[in-house]
Design an enzyme around this catalytic site. Sequence first.
Site, short mmCIF file in Angstrom:
data_model
loop_
_atom_site.label_atom_id
_atom_site.label_comp_id
_atom_site.label_asym_id
_atom_site.label_seq_id
_atom_site.Cartn_x
_atom_site.Cartn_y
_atom_site.Cartn_z
N ALA A 66 45.95 43.23 43.71
CA ALA A 66 46.12 44.86 44.33
C ALA A 66 44.65 45.24 44.42
O ALA A 66 43.94 44.86 43.59
CB ALA A 66 46.95 45.65 43.54
N GLU A 115 51.37 37.35 42.19
CA GLU A 115 52.70 37.65 42.39
C GLU A 115 53.35 37.54 43.55
O GLU A 115 54.31 37.25 43.96
CB GLU A 115 52.74 39.43 41.99
N1 COA Z 1 40.35 45.03 44.47
C1 COA Z 1 39.43 45.50 45.30
N2 COA Z 1 38.38 44.88 45.74
C2 COA Z 1 38.27 43.50 45.26
C3 COA Z 1 39.32 42.85 44.58
C4 COA Z 1 40.24 43.79 44.31
N3 COA Z 1 41.44 43.18 43.40
N4 COA Z 1 38.75 41.76 44.27
C5 COA Z 1 37.72 41.57 45.00
N5 COA Z 1 37.01 42.75 45.51
C6 COA Z 1 36.03 42.94 46.21
C7 COA Z 1 34.77 43.00 45.37
O1 COA Z 1 34.88 44.70 45.07
C8 COA Z 1 33.66 42.80 46.37
O2 COA Z 1 33.63 43.89 47.40
P1 COA Z 1 32.16 44.60 47.55
O3 COA Z 1 31.26 43.39 48.43
O4 COA Z 1 32.45 45.68 48.44
O5 COA Z 1 31.47 44.82 46.31
C9 COA Z 1 34.34 41.57 47.20
O6 COA Z 1 35.98 41.95 47.08
C10 COA Z 1 33.86 40.40 46.76
O7 COA Z 1 34.27 40.25 45.32
P2 COA Z 1 33.31 39.77 44.24
O8 COA Z 1 33.72 40.38 42.98
O9 COA Z 1 31.98 40.20 44.63
O10 COA Z 1 33.35 38.22 44.20
P3 COA Z 1 33.13 37.26 43.05
O11 COA Z 1 33.24 35.86 43.65
O12 COA Z 1 31.79 37.55 42.42
O13 COA Z 1 34.30 37.28 42.03
C11 COA Z 1 36.70 37.63 41.38
C12 COA Z 1 35.60 37.02 42.64
C13 COA Z 1 38.18 37.04 42.32
C14 COA Z 1 36.38 36.83 40.09
C15 COA Z 1 36.44 38.98 41.48
O14 COA Z 1 36.29 39.68 42.75
C16 COA Z 1 37.48 39.73 40.30
O15 COA Z 1 37.55 39.65 39.53
N6 COA Z 1 38.46 40.52 41.44
C17 COA Z 1 39.56 41.06 40.74
C18 COA Z 1 40.62 40.35 40.16
C19 COA Z 1 41.39 41.19 39.68
O16 COA Z 1 41.39 42.00 38.42
N7 COA Z 1 43.00 41.45 40.22
C20 COA Z 1 44.02 42.09 39.75
C21 COA Z 1 44.12 43.34 40.39
S1 COA Z 1 45.25 44.25 39.62
#
Ligand code: COA
Length: 257
Positions: A66, A115
Amino acid sequence: MSYQTLLTSIEDGIFVITINRPDKLNALNKTVIEELSAAVDDVYSNAAIRCAVITGAGPKAFVAGADISEFLSMGATDGEALARKGQNMLFNKIEQSPKPIIAAVNGFALGGGCELAMSCHFRLASDNAKFGQPEVNLGLIPGYGGTQRLVQLIGKGKAMELMMTAAMIDANEAKQLGLVNYVTTVEELIPKTKELLSTIMSKGPNAVAKVIASVNAYFDSEQNGFDAEIKLFGECFGTDEMKEGVGAFLEKRKANF
Ligand code: COA
């Protein structure tokens, strides 16, 4: 219909729905949820669509969850409304679709992404896919059916572990656990998904819809699955589809549904 956050195409009866926010790892914001819901309505109502694939744009993610940027200003009532609306307007509608909807998981499938994949009828993953329910990292729990469908798919103990530790698992572990049916290379993911869907489309569509309804009845506390199966089995009889399928067998020819 054209969408802001989705790419769609219909190819030989297969509706390919690609979530297209690769710069945000295809995170499910309000617009994506609403547009996916509209796309699934199309699956139900458009006769040109016989089945669907959901996948993500870009090389990194199916859906990374999300959209966390929408969360900070929300209170308990908003959170409950978000989960209820999402479950009703999208996740349950995918699960109950009479036409097969398959997830082709091409990278991160985290939180709402895992999900979303779990609400599909089954899942394929490319070998770079990663699955997890990391909500506890954010002080949250899954809200789009994750606590229920993960248990259904992989069992209580492992589901508890994954949701409590927020651990990510790779595609091969997901396959060992029964979360995905096949692991492919990145290039083969969509072709393999289409191959399976082609096989399904060669079967009786009414019978396929009833398989979905009957299996879903197992998990529906308001239904007895065996009774549901008896009723659905009965409903197959006398249909043109059943006459064609049984007739073709007896005439030693291939059924033409
Ligand atoms: N919601 C909003 N934005 C998200 C997102 C999410 N769930 N997951 C990734 N993004 C965004 C990041 O903020 C980033 O945006 P920016 O470039 O404007 O800063 C972009 O997507 C790329 O993500 P980034 O974190 O830089 O990539 P990464 O390869 O370093 O890490 C993940 C990848 C998937 C490990 C990491 O993005 C992450 O942990 N995301 C959240 C996962 C999560 O907790 N999901 C459950 C939500 S309830």
